[in-house]
Design a protein around this motif. Structure first.
Motif, mmCIF file in Angstrom:
data_model
loop_
_atom_site.group_PDB
_atom_site.id
_atom_site.type_symbol
_atom_site.label_atom_id
_atom_site.label_comp_id
_atom_site.label_asym_id
_atom_site.label_seq_id
_atom_site.Cartn_x
_atom_site.Cartn_y
_atom_site.Cartn_z
ATOM 1 N N ASP A 95 23.587 49.737 50.015
ATOM 2 C CA ASP A 95 24.112 48.370 49.907
ATOM 3 C C ASP A 95 24.400 47.966 48.478
ATOM 4 N N THR A 96 24.404 48.933 47.587
ATOM 5 C CA THR A 96 24.520 48.581 46.175
ATOM 6 C C THR A 96 25.737 49.220 45.523
ATOM 7 N N LEU A 97 26.437 48.399 44.762
ATOM 8 C CA LEU A 97 27.588 48.875 44.003
ATOM 9 C C LEU A 97 27.192 48.892 42.534
ATOM 10 N N LYS A 98 27.377 50.028 41.911
ATOM 11 C CA LYS A 98 26.875 50.200 40.559
ATOM 12 C C LYS A 98 27.959 50.838 39.719
ATOM 13 N N GLY A 99 28.186 50.347 38.494
ATOM 14 C CA GLY A 99 29.205 50.995 37.694
ATOM 15 C C GLY A 99 29.401 50.386 36.332
ATOM 16 N N THR A 100 30.516 50.776 35.727
ATOM 17 C CA THR A 100 30.816 50.313 34.368
ATOM 18 C C THR A 100 32.274 49.890 34.265
ATOM 19 N N TRP A 101 32.538 49.157 33.213
ATOM 20 C CA TRP A 101 33.907 48.713 32.915
ATOM 21 C C TRP A 101 34.163 48.984 31.446
ATOM 22 N N THR A 102 35.331 49.518 31.140
ATOM 23 C CA THR A 102 35.673 49.707 29.730
ATOM 24 C C THR A 102 37.022 49.063 29.449
ATOM 25 N N ALA A 103 37.102 48.453 28.302
ATOM 26 C CA ALA A 103 38.332 47.759 27.922
ATOM 27 C C ALA A 103 39.417 48.766 27.559
ATOM 28 N N ASN A 104 40.669 48.438 27.905
ATOM 29 C CA ASN A 104 41.792 49.298 27.497
ATOM 30 C C ASN A 104 41.976 49.233 25.987
ATOM 31 N N ASP A 105 41.890 48.003 25.489
ATOM 32 C CA ASP A 105 42.146 47.774 24.076
ATOM 33 C C ASP A 105 40.839 47.978 23.299
ATOM 34 N N ASN A 137 39.245 45.069 21.481
ATOM 35 C CA ASN A 137 38.724 43.934 22.240
ATOM 36 C C ASN A 137 37.316 43.567 21.761
ATOM 37 N N LYS A 138 37.001 42.263 21.909
ATOM 38 C CA LYS A 138 35.685 41.791 21.469
ATOM 39 C C LYS A 138 34.580 42.498 22.263
ATOM 40 N N VAL A 139 34.782 42.582 23.571
ATOM 41 C CA VAL A 139 33.819 43.292 24.415
ATOM 42 C C VAL A 139 34.435 44.632 24.826
ATOM 43 N N LEU A 140 33.738 45.713 24.547
ATOM 44 C CA LEU A 140 34.313 47.035 24.800
ATOM 45 C C LEU A 140 33.882 47.612 26.138
ATOM 46 N N SER A 141 32.656 47.382 26.521
ATOM 47 C CA SER A 141 32.241 47.886 27.823
ATOM 48 C C SER A 141 31.161 47.007 28.445
ATOM 49 N N ARG A 142 31.111 47.090 29.756
ATOM 50 C CA ARG A 142 30.139 46.303 30.514
ATOM 51 C C ARG A 142 29.586 47.153 31.642
ATOM 52 N N LYS A 143 28.432 46.748 32.153
ATOM 53 C CA LYS A 143 27.909 47.413 33.345
ATOM 54 C C LYS A 143 27.596 46.370 34.400
ATOM 55 N N PHE A 144 27.440 46.838 35.621
ATOM 56 C CA PHE A 144 27.179 45.876 36.685
ATOM 57 C C PHE A 144 26.495 46.540 37.872
ATOM 58 N N VAL A 145 25.642 45.777 38.509
ATOM 59 C CA VAL A 145 25.021 46.173 39.774
ATOM 60 C C VAL A 145 25.300 45.027 40.744
ATOM 61 N N LEU A 146 26.089 45.317 41.764
ATOM 62 C CA LEU A 146 26.565 44.237 42.623
ATOM 63 C C LEU A 146 26.090 44.406 44.059
ATOM 64 N N THR A 147 25.945 43.267 44.727
ATOM 65 C CA THR A 147 25.663 43.328 46.166
ATOM 66 C C THR A 147 26.746 42.550 46.896
#
Lengths: 291, 213
Positions: free
Chosen positions: A125-135, A138-148
């Protein structure tokens, strides 16, 4: 005899074909059901893991609330939407399944400086992953998340919870305080913030038509929150941190849209007109010479 | 002693003249917000319930706004000994203007809109009592001068103007209280409804008591 053999073989052939077809149909249905359970709003914190030095970690709303919508999966292609901090972006990417793990990569269109790439997997039941900026600038370069997964349904009865204090952390004012210690006068600064009373957890602007009397004793912040609670119930994704600070932590709040057109009920529309009027009055008159 | 000195008297007169002019100007500016006539401007923005449901409210509200500013003019002329001595005509003209405006326009309209005041029962009582006192002191002050009782005329007109002056003190208290405590708007209103005129009246009573002694 020949005829019989031909007939027999034909029968077998047809029979086989039929069986094959049925197998294929069953398989299709199965994959469709499998994917359906992945569709919907996956909600949780969008946590910064890499940012440039300009990002302020002491910021009250440092991480945003992310709603990652999986809309459709077709032949290893996946379609979705990311809604975060007033930004709603369409997603297209790839999908694969391996050992009960569903793996996705999603790309935001790329024509916005904040666009990037989502990589995640769903296990149970868990979605887990990361996000990286194209640019990379960018001020924020990467993020992570655990979603339900959370279902969104407009419910006019939802209220902000009454077990917390509502302080506007973006309204810092420094007041100088003078104090005499050991015959020496010292001046120091004390931060003060706007706070809202618990009226905002009681007055529902989605179910009751508000009167002037209901609003007369409210401060600007309270009027603002009551109005924004209407939008929050409809799943509006707020751009301003000063608004998000009150709604992101709320369990029922799911950002699903950045467009409110046609969604507000008649009561809500009328209340918003009155709330805006009072907010304007509070802004112009609360602390000025006049009434 | 400095307080008794002639200089102090002159300086305090100048101080009052300047600050009264400033506040008169601020009051004039508030009045001008209501020109041209508009049913949802400034204070009326939060009075739409009355504007829509109480038929005479809007008209009487505007009578109050437009007339009351004229009563403050008295502050420039009526308490000057020099004008009274050298220009009695001016004193009489402004005095009559004040008397008629208070008695027939400002006080009765204040009485009416007092019943619909913001801040609940306590502020309603305050504004209604204020208008009755204002009307009464002005009327008595006028009758005293008709009977050539000049000193009593002066005292009652002082009381009357102390109440007229509450237009300014009420708004001044509001600024101070909001600056210090940031209470909810109608909590402020309940406080200033009384703070606006009661201390004025007490101060002027004390002043009159001192003169009489």
């Amino acid at each position: 005899m020949k005829k019989i053999i031909v007939l027999f073989s034909l029968f077998i052939a047809f029979g086989c074909k039929k069986e094959e077809k049925q197998a294929v149909v069953a398989n299709d249905k199965m994959t469709l059901d499998e994917n359906q359970k992945l569709y919907g709003n996956w909600v949780g914190d969008f946590i910064i893991t890499e940012a440039d030095s300009l990002a302020d970690e002491s910021d009250y709303v440092y991480n945003n609330k992310l709603n990652l919508v999986i809309k459709k999966i077709e032949n290893f292609k996946a379609f979705g939407q990311s809604i975060v901090a007033g930004n709603s972006r369409p997603l297209i990417g790839s999908f694969s399944e391996y050992n009960g793990e569903y793996r996705f990569t999603f790309n935001e269109p790329g024509n916005n400086s904040n666009d990037g790439k989502f990589t995640f997997k769903i296990v149970d039941d868990t979605l887990k992953g990361t996000w990286t900026a194209n640019d990379r600038k960018n001020k924020v370069l990467s993020r992570k998340f655990v979603l339900t997964k959370q279902n969104f349904k407009y419910n006019p009865n939802l209220m902000l919870p009454d077990d917390t204090e509502y302080v506007d952390w973006y309204s810092e004012k420094l007041d100088s305080v003078k104090e005499v210690i050991d015959d020496e006068e010292e001046t120091y600064y004390e931060e003060t913030y706007r706070t809202a009373s618990d009226i905002i957890t009681k007055l529902n602007a989605s179910t009751t038509l508000l009167s002037e009397n209901d609003l007369k004793n409210l401060k600007k912040l309270e009027l603002e929150i009551i109005r924004n609670t209407i939008f929050a119930r409809h799943g509006y994704s707020f751009k301003k941190k000063s608004f998000r600070q009150f709604f992101d932590p709320v369990d029922w709040y799911i950002p699903v849209t950045d467009d409110m057109s046609g969604k507000l009920t008649l009561i809500e529309q009328k209340n918003i007109v009155l709330l805006n009027l009072f907010q304007k009055y509070a802004e112009d008159n609360y602390d000025s010479f006049g009434r | 002693m400095f307080f008794m000195s002639k200089h102090f008297k002159t300086y305090s007169k100048i101080f009052w003249a300047i600050s009264f002019s400033v506040f008169f100007f601020l009051m004039l500016r508030i009045t001008l917000k209501y020109i041209p006539f508009n049913s949802n401007v400034a204070f009326l923005n939060i009075k739409q319930t009355e504007v829509q449901n109480v038929k005479p409210y809007l008209a009487i509200f505007y009578i109050h706004v437009y007339s009351s500013i004229f009563t403050l003019i008295a502050g420039f002329t009526q308490f000057s000994k020099r004008i009274l001595k050298d220009n009695k005509r001016l004193h009489k003209v402004i005095g009559k203007l004040y008397f008629y405006v208070v008695l027939f326009l400002a006080a009765p309209s204040g009485f009416f809109i007092g019943f619909y005041a913001n801040g609940g029962l306590y502020s309603k009582i305050s504004f209604v009592v204020l208008s009755i006192l204002w009307f009464s002191f002005t009327l008595i002050g006028f009758l005293k001068v008709k009977n050539l009782n000049f000193s009593e005329h002066k005292y009652f007109m002082m009381r009357s103007f102390a109440l007229a002056f509450s237009a300014i003190t009420l708004r001044l208290w509001k600024v101070i209280i909001v600056y210090l405590f940031q209470p909810a708007p109608m909590d402020v209103y309940q406080i200033i409804a009384w703070l606006g005129w009661l201390p004025n009246l007490l101060a002027i009573e004390y002043y009159i008591y001192k003169i009489k002694k």
